[in-house]
Write a protein that holds these residues in place. Structure first.
Motif, short mmCIF file in Angstrom:
data_model
loop_
_atom_site.label_atom_id
_atom_site.label_comp_id
_atom_site.label_asym_id
_atom_site.label_seq_id
_atom_site.Cartn_x
_atom_site.Cartn_y
_atom_site.Cartn_z
N SER A 76 0.82 -1.20 0.00
CA SER A 76 0.00 0.00 0.00
C SER A 76 0.86 1.26 0.00
O SER A 76 0.60 2.21 -0.74
CB SER A 76 -0.93 -0.01 1.21
N LEU A 77 1.90 1.26 0.81
CA LEU A 77 2.80 2.42 0.87
C LEU A 77 3.58 2.60 -0.43
O LEU A 77 3.79 3.72 -0.88
CB LEU A 77 3.76 2.28 2.06
N GLN A 78 3.98 1.49 -1.05
CA GLN A 78 4.67 1.59 -2.32
C GLN A 78 3.75 2.15 -3.40
O GLN A 78 4.19 2.96 -4.23
CB GLN A 78 5.22 0.23 -2.73
N ALA A 79 2.49 1.76 -3.38
CA ALA A 79 1.53 2.30 -4.33
C ALA A 79 1.35 3.80 -4.11
O ALA A 79 1.27 4.58 -5.07
CB ALA A 79 0.19 1.57 -4.20
N LYS A 80 1.29 4.21 -2.88
CA LYS A 80 1.14 5.64 -2.55
C LYS A 80 2.36 6.42 -3.02
O LYS A 80 2.23 7.53 -3.56
CB LYS A 80 0.94 5.80 -1.04
N ILE A 81 3.54 5.86 -2.84
CA ILE A 81 4.77 6.52 -3.32
C ILE A 81 4.71 6.69 -4.83
O ILE A 81 5.04 7.76 -5.36
CB ILE A 81 6.02 5.71 -2.90
N GLY A 82 4.28 5.66 -5.53
CA GLY A 82 4.15 5.74 -6.99
C GLY A 82 3.17 6.82 -7.40
O GLY A 82 3.42 7.60 -8.33
N GLN A 83 2.04 6.88 -6.73
CA GLN A 83 1.02 7.89 -7.02
C GLN A 83 1.57 9.29 -6.79
O GLN A 83 1.41 10.18 -7.63
CB GLN A 83 -0.22 7.67 -6.15
N LEU A 84 2.21 9.51 -5.68
CA LEU A 84 2.77 10.83 -5.36
C LEU A 84 3.87 11.22 -6.34
O LEU A 84 3.99 12.40 -6.71
CB LEU A 84 3.29 10.85 -3.92
N THR A 85 4.66 10.26 -6.78
CA THR A 85 5.71 10.54 -7.76
C THR A 85 5.10 11.00 -9.07
O THR A 85 5.56 11.98 -9.67
CB THR A 85 6.58 9.28 -7.98
N MET A 86 4.04 10.32 -9.50
CA MET A 86 3.36 10.72 -10.74
C MET A 86 2.75 12.11 -10.61
O MET A 86 2.86 12.94 -11.51
CB MET A 86 2.27 9.69 -11.12
#
Length: 76
Positions: A55-65
């Motif tokens: 979940s945290l990795q997905a959030k990091i990806g979203q924030l990066t985008m």
């Protein structure tokens, strides 16, 4: 670990580390009883921890985008 090695007596360990020998016995018992959980097969993480990491990795990806998009939009 020193208690499990058995190189020294409880009294020696107690004096060396400045803790009560009963605490050493308690920690040794906990390690022996729960070591299978620590060295379990697989990644060694509890399933709830693995889902939290995903979940945290997905959030990091979203924030990066989002950051990339805003950088391009604002011309930075």
């Amino acid at each position: 670990m020193a208690a499990i090695k058995g190189d020294k007596t409880l009294t020696e360990l107690s004096q060396q580390y400045g803790i009560n020998s009963n605490l050493i016995v308690k920690w040794k018992k906990q390690l022996i009883e729960q070591s299978s959980e620590v060295f379990a097969s697989g990644k060694g993480l509890a399933p709830d921890r693995e889902s939290e990491i995903q979940s945290l990795q997905a959030k990091i990806g979203q924030l990066t985008m989002e950051n990339d998009f805003l950088s391009k939009t604002l011309g930075r």
